[in-house]
Design a protein around this motif. Sequence first.
Motif, PDB file in Angstrom:
ATOM      1  N   ILE A 272       0.944  -1.144   0.090  1.00  0.00           N
ATOM      2  CA  ILE A 272      -0.223  -0.153  -0.046  1.00  0.00           C
ATOM      3  C   ILE A 272       0.855   1.440  -0.007  1.00  0.00           C
ATOM      4  O   ILE A 272       0.611   2.136  -0.366  1.00  0.00           O
ATOM      5  CB  ILE A 272      -1.023  -0.162   1.277  1.00  0.00           C
ATOM      6  CG1 ILE A 272      -1.501  -1.242   1.162  1.00  0.00           C
ATOM      7  CG2 ILE A 272      -1.859   1.317   1.350  1.00  0.00           C
ATOM      8  CD1 ILE A 272      -2.645  -1.462   2.283  1.00  0.00           C
ATOM      9  N   GLY A 273       2.171   1.244   0.628  1.00  0.00           N
ATOM     10  CA  GLY A 273       3.028   2.308   0.618  1.00  0.00           C
ATOM     11  C   GLY A 273       2.586   3.212   1.818  1.00  0.00           C
ATOM     12  O   GLY A 273       2.856   4.593   1.479  1.00  0.00           O
ATOM     13  N   ILE A 274       2.123   3.043   2.979  1.00  0.00           N
ATOM     14  CA  ILE A 274       1.904   3.787   3.871  1.00  0.00           C
ATOM     15  C   ILE A 274       2.844   3.247   5.074  1.00  0.00           C
ATOM     16  O   ILE A 274       3.064   1.899   5.186  1.00  0.00           O
ATOM     17  CB  ILE A 274       0.535   4.061   4.262  1.00  0.00           C
ATOM     18  CG1 ILE A 274      -0.322   2.521   4.848  1.00  0.00           C
ATOM     19  CG2 ILE A 274      -0.251   4.570   3.291  1.00  0.00           C
ATOM     20  CD1 ILE A 274      -1.481   2.591   5.385  1.00  0.00           C
ATOM     21  N   ASP A 275       3.358   4.101   5.913  1.00  0.00           N
ATOM     22  CA  ASP A 275       4.072   3.824   7.209  1.00  0.00           C
ATOM     23  C   ASP A 275       3.344   2.912   8.198  1.00  0.00           C
ATOM     24  O   ASP A 275       2.484   3.432   8.657  1.00  0.00           O
ATOM     25  CB  ASP A 275       4.583   5.039   7.677  1.00  0.00           C
ATOM     26  CG  ASP A 275       5.432   4.789   9.056  1.00  0.00           C
ATOM     27  OD1 ASP A 275       6.071   3.664   9.081  1.00  0.00           O
ATOM     28  OD2 ASP A 275       5.824   5.688   9.871  1.00  0.00           O
ATOM     29  N   ALA A 276       3.829   1.684   8.267  1.00  0.00           N
ATOM     30  CA  ALA A 276       3.307   0.893   9.319  1.00  0.00           C
ATOM     31  C   ALA A 276       3.981   0.726  10.505  1.00  0.00           C
ATOM     32  O   ALA A 276       3.618  -0.529  11.178  1.00  0.00           O
ATOM     33  CB  ALA A 276       2.704  -0.516   8.490  1.00  0.00           C
ATOM     34  N   SER A 277       5.085   1.333  10.602  1.00  0.00           N
ATOM     35  CA  SER A 277       6.160   1.022  11.890  1.00  0.00           C
ATOM     36  C   SER A 277       5.441   1.266  13.009  1.00  0.00           C
ATOM     37  O   SER A 277       5.595   0.679  14.097  1.00  0.00           O
ATOM     38  CB  SER A 277       7.111   2.031  11.737  1.00  0.00           C
ATOM     39  OG  SER A 277       6.801   3.220  11.817  1.00  0.00           O
ATOM     40  N   GLU A 278       4.240   2.101  13.206  1.00  0.00           N
ATOM     41  CA  GLU A 278       3.501   2.287  14.523  1.00  0.00           C
ATOM     42  C   GLU A 278       2.160   1.873  14.380  1.00  0.00           C
ATOM     43  O   GLU A 278       1.241   2.286  15.203  1.00  0.00           O
ATOM     44  CB  GLU A 278       3.378   3.914  14.594  1.00  0.00           C
ATOM     45  CG  GLU A 278       4.833   4.485  15.019  1.00  0.00           C
ATOM     46  CD  GLU A 278       4.689   6.158  15.357  1.00  0.00           C
ATOM     47  OE1 GLU A 278       3.524   6.509  15.700  1.00  0.00           O
ATOM     48  OE2 GLU A 278       5.626   6.885  15.143  1.00  0.00           O
ATOM     49  N   ALA A 279       1.798   0.949  13.533  1.00  0.00           N
ATOM     50  CA  ALA A 279       0.658   0.127  13.301  1.00  0.00           C
ATOM     51  C   ALA A 279       0.078  -0.482  14.861  1.00  0.00           C
ATOM     52  O   ALA A 279       1.121  -1.029  15.755  1.00  0.00           O
ATOM     53  CB  ALA A 279       0.717  -1.051  12.446  1.00  0.00           C
ATOM     54  N   VAL A 280      -1.040  -0.199  15.321  1.00  0.00           N
ATOM     55  CA  VAL A 280      -1.485  -0.689  16.688  1.00  0.00           C
ATOM     56  C   VAL A 280      -1.889  -2.308  16.587  1.00  0.00           C
ATOM     57  O   VAL A 280      -2.492  -2.694  15.617  1.00  0.00           O
ATOM     58  CB  VAL A 280      -2.798  -0.020  16.949  1.00  0.00           C
ATOM     59  CG1 VAL A 280      -3.313  -0.352  18.545  1.00  0.00           C
ATOM     60  CG2 VAL A 280      -2.406   1.312  16.910  1.00  0.00           C
ATOM     61  N   LEU A 281      -1.387  -3.124  17.518  1.00  0.00           N
ATOM     62  CA  LEU A 281      -1.547  -4.430  17.191  1.00  0.00           C
ATOM     63  C   LEU A 281      -2.854  -4.760  18.592  1.00  0.00           C
ATOM     64  O   LEU A 281      -2.711  -4.137  19.419  1.00  0.00           O
ATOM     65  CB  LEU A 281      -0.483  -5.177  17.901  1.00  0.00           C
ATOM     66  CG  LEU A 281       1.001  -5.028  17.073  1.00  0.00           C
ATOM     67  CD1 LEU A 281       1.971  -5.990  17.799  1.00  0.00           C
ATOM     68  CD2 LEU A 281       0.610  -5.310  15.730  1.00  0.00           C
ATOM     69  N   CYS A 282      -3.790  -5.452  17.811  1.00  0.00           N
ATOM     70  CA  CYS A 282      -4.773  -5.666  18.640  1.00  0.00           C
ATOM     71  C   CYS A 282      -5.617  -6.834  18.464  1.00  0.00           C
ATOM     72  O   CYS A 282      -5.469  -7.451  17.392  1.00  0.00           O
ATOM     73  CB  CYS A 282      -6.074  -4.417  18.797  1.00  0.00           C
ATOM     74  SG  CYS A 282      -7.153  -4.483  17.367  1.00  0.00           S
ATOM     75  N   SER A 283      -6.460  -7.327  19.391  1.00  0.00           N
ATOM     76  CA  SER A 283      -7.364  -8.569  19.100  1.00  0.00           C
ATOM     77  C   SER A 283      -8.718  -8.054  19.622  1.00  0.00           C
ATOM     78  O   SER A 283      -9.184  -8.061  20.526  1.00  0.00           O
ATOM     79  CB  SER A 283      -7.096  -9.910  19.916  1.00  0.00           C
ATOM     80  OG  SER A 283      -8.141 -10.808  20.173  1.00  0.00           O
ATOM     81  N   ALA A 284      -9.680  -7.789  18.590  1.00  0.00           N
ATOM     82  CA  ALA A 284     -10.994  -7.323  18.790  1.00  0.00           C
ATOM     83  C   ALA A 284     -11.678  -8.261  19.578  1.00  0.00           C
ATOM     84  O   ALA A 284     -12.618  -7.972  20.111  1.00  0.00           O
ATOM     85  CB  ALA A 284     -11.642  -7.229  17.496  1.00  0.00           C
ATOM     86  N   LYS A 285     -11.447  -9.659  19.466  1.00  0.00           N
ATOM     87  CA  LYS A 285     -12.168 -10.784  19.882  1.00  0.00           C
ATOM     88  C   LYS A 285     -11.760 -10.854  21.422  1.00  0.00           C
ATOM     89  O   LYS A 285     -12.638 -10.772  22.498  1.00  0.00           O
ATOM     90  CB  LYS A 285     -11.595 -12.232  19.272  1.00  0.00           C
ATOM     91  CG  LYS A 285     -12.493 -13.256  19.829  1.00  0.00           C
ATOM     92  CD  LYS A 285     -12.057 -14.616  18.804  1.00  0.00           C
ATOM     93  CE  LYS A 285     -12.689 -15.729  19.678  1.00  0.00           C
ATOM     94  NZ  LYS A 285     -11.960 -16.905  18.688  1.00  0.00           N
ATOM     95  N   THR A 286     -10.561 -10.474  21.964  1.00  0.00           N
ATOM     96  CA  THR A 286     -10.211 -10.738  23.466  1.00  0.00           C
ATOM     97  C   THR A 286     -10.218  -9.291  23.916  1.00  0.00           C
ATOM     98  O   THR A 286     -10.216  -9.148  25.086  1.00  0.00           O
ATOM     99  CB  THR A 286      -8.970 -11.211  23.424  1.00  0.00           C
ATOM    100  OG1 THR A 286      -7.926 -10.450  22.914  1.00  0.00           O
ATOM    101  CG2 THR A 286      -8.858 -12.887  22.872  1.00  0.00           C
ATOM    102  N   GLY A 287     -10.185  -8.337  23.201  1.00  0.00           N
ATOM    103  CA  GLY A 287     -10.270  -7.014  23.850  1.00  0.00           C
ATOM    104  C   GLY A 287      -9.018  -6.612  24.158  1.00  0.00           C
ATOM    105  O   GLY A 287      -8.689  -5.135  24.490  1.00  0.00           O
ATOM    106  N   GLU A 288      -7.513  -7.155  23.750  1.00  0.00           N
ATOM    107  CA  GLU A 288      -6.236  -6.733  23.843  1.00  0.00           C
ATOM    108  C   GLU A 288      -6.105  -5.717  22.901  1.00  0.00           C
ATOM    109  O   GLU A 288      -6.533  -5.503  21.803  1.00  0.00           O
ATOM    110  CB  GLU A 288      -5.323  -7.979  23.847  1.00  0.00           C
ATOM    111  CG  GLU A 288      -4.036  -7.809  23.694  1.00  0.00           C
ATOM    112  CD  GLU A 288      -3.266  -8.704  23.401  1.00  0.00           C
ATOM    113  OE1 GLU A 288      -1.761  -8.493  23.276  1.00  0.00           O
ATOM    114  OE2 GLU A 288      -3.636  -9.980  23.049  1.00  0.00           O
ATOM    115  N   GLY A 289      -5.503  -4.553  23.238  1.00  0.00           N
ATOM    116  CA  GLY A 289      -5.043  -3.454  22.596  1.00  0.00           C
ATOM    117  C   GLY A 289      -6.058  -2.470  21.969  1.00  0.00           C
ATOM    118  O   GLY A 289      -5.840  -1.624  21.421  1.00  0.00           O
ATOM    119  N   ILE A 290      -7.404  -2.574  22.486  1.00  0.00           N
ATOM    120  CA  ILE A 290      -8.500  -1.656  22.294  1.00  0.00           C
ATOM    121  C   ILE A 290      -8.220  -0.433  22.647  1.00  0.00           C
ATOM    122  O   ILE A 290      -8.514   0.665  22.074  1.00  0.00           O
ATOM    123  CB  ILE A 290      -9.788  -2.334  22.616  1.00  0.00           C
ATOM    124  CG1 ILE A 290     -10.226  -3.566  21.967  1.00  0.00           C
ATOM    125  CG2 ILE A 290     -10.799  -1.221  22.520  1.00  0.00           C
ATOM    126  CD1 ILE A 290     -10.379  -3.665  20.452  1.00  0.00           C
TER     127      ILE A 290
END
Length: 601
Positions: A155-173
């Motif tokens: 895609i060509g966008i910076d993903a170095s600060e991409a947020v890691l999460c799991s919508a199922k467990t609620g981690e990272g919300i």
Amino acid sequence: MSTPLSRIRNFSIVAHIDHGKSTLSDRLIQETGGLTKREMTEQVLDNMEIERERGNTIKAQTVRLEYKARDGETYVLNLMDTPGHVDFAYEVSRSLAACEGSILVVDSSQGVEAQTLANVYQAIDNNHEIVPVLNKIDLPAAEPERIRQQIEDVIGIDASEAVLCSAKTGEGIAEVLEAVVTRLPPPKGDRDAPLKALLVDAWYDPYLGVVVLVRVLDGVLKAGMKVRMMNAGVTHQIDRIGVFKPKQTEVAELGPGEIGYITAQIKQVADAAVGDTITDEKRQTATALPGFRVAQSVVFCGLFPVDAADFEDLRAAIGRLRLNDASFTYEMETSAALGFGFRCGFLGLLHLEIIQERLSREFDLDLIATAPSVVYKIGLNDGSEMELHNPADLPDPVKIATIAEPWIKATILTPDEYLGSVIKLCQDRRGEQRELSYVGSRALVVYDLPLNEVVFDFYDRLKSVSKGYASFDYAIEGYRVGNLVKMSILVNAEPVDALSMLVHADRAEARGRGMVEKMKDLISPHMFQIPIQAAIGGRIIARETVRALRKDVTAKCYGGDMSRKRKLLDKQKAGKKRMRQFGKVEIPQEAFIAALKMDAD
């Protein structure tokens, strides 16, 4: 008093189908206390039964959340959950126009898919700030670092600060909410300027009439105001103003940057054109907003009731569905084989399937759908041009100069081992390859394809040749003149208009042969022989015959010479001949459905 602009964030969630948009929306609503634990259900924003069952979002939905950030300030977040399927791209475009930023959700086990690309490019076209979120990190197959790199490469966008999460467990919300507040820009707008609001969506509510979703850009919307819809040129008085939290909650006013709903005694959804500009009747804004492209129907098919007595029920049901779905068009038509029905226009095959399913489920109707066809442009010898929605209405071939068909640009992402099968499928459908490149271990193929080869069963075939791993996205490119002919199916020398179709001349014979062989197995034997033929104009290109049932008329002849038996057999033969002349062939409903589902190969 409405919220200050610096504390508002309008954002949408974009992703490929099944990458977890609706589940992430649920978690954000839960985290900000939009609903209590008891009120929460799975996929809160998918409020149609069919959406929950299929796991597909069909209508874009909006919700206003209040979030107390780590800096101590309370922010108003307007979240728009959008569909991921290609047929509903127009829903995505409307939602994006009402926002300043997007959360790009990517499944950290599957990575970037064809519609991830299509939707993120739409967001970039709308000048959105994009926050990448890697979902499903709780899965054993998750590879966040590899997917991060893939987002940057593809895609060509910076993903170095991409947020890691799991919508199922609620981690990272909590991190997703902080990223929305800190990384997405606030809206701009002037409270003192004349009112300028964008009509984002409209739907019918049996109690309130038409409910209109608006995004205010400048000025203030208040109850009791007289507003003007600039494109439609009509004036309405606002009854009530509210926001979705996700429950409808009335408010006194909506200021710049806010998203909410209004009701104004509008009778039909068609009167509230999506993309229109709403302004104050007394103090109008100088320029209207650019609006959206009108959603164009690309696939047409006839819908007929199995029982002719249900026609009025079908008319009422279609009228009610049209109230909530302005992209679905219909007009009345009659067919010699199927009686009275409607010719309906859809945005794609999934849209067609969903409308059909809603008609049978919500209104308890049994329907037959004719073969899906696309819109052809017919150039006539006198220089004029006409649009053809139904192949049965094709003018006399002598008057036709050219027939142009719509072509699409198809983007397919597939694992390398299925590339050969995918390319063969595209070549078989008259495809022209544009490019072939690699995204990690997966191939990205871009093809030009005629739409009428795609609407039939291309998506199903693609899923079967790639074991379900290929993803597919398309955009209409334009029209090209092709060597197309009308193929009719004749049963007992009578054309069955519901089975007429336009096919490419090179394919006509194979398609015709397949169709008549299928019909032969589907039509039950009558007391007389039934010829089934495929014809182009006056030329028969394929034929099969359903053998006659034969009653043993000589069973009661004991002894005697052959002439008695001959006389009885001749009498039977003459009766059958007369019967064939006047006999009507019963074509069962299943025969239509099965013949239309026939694989083109």
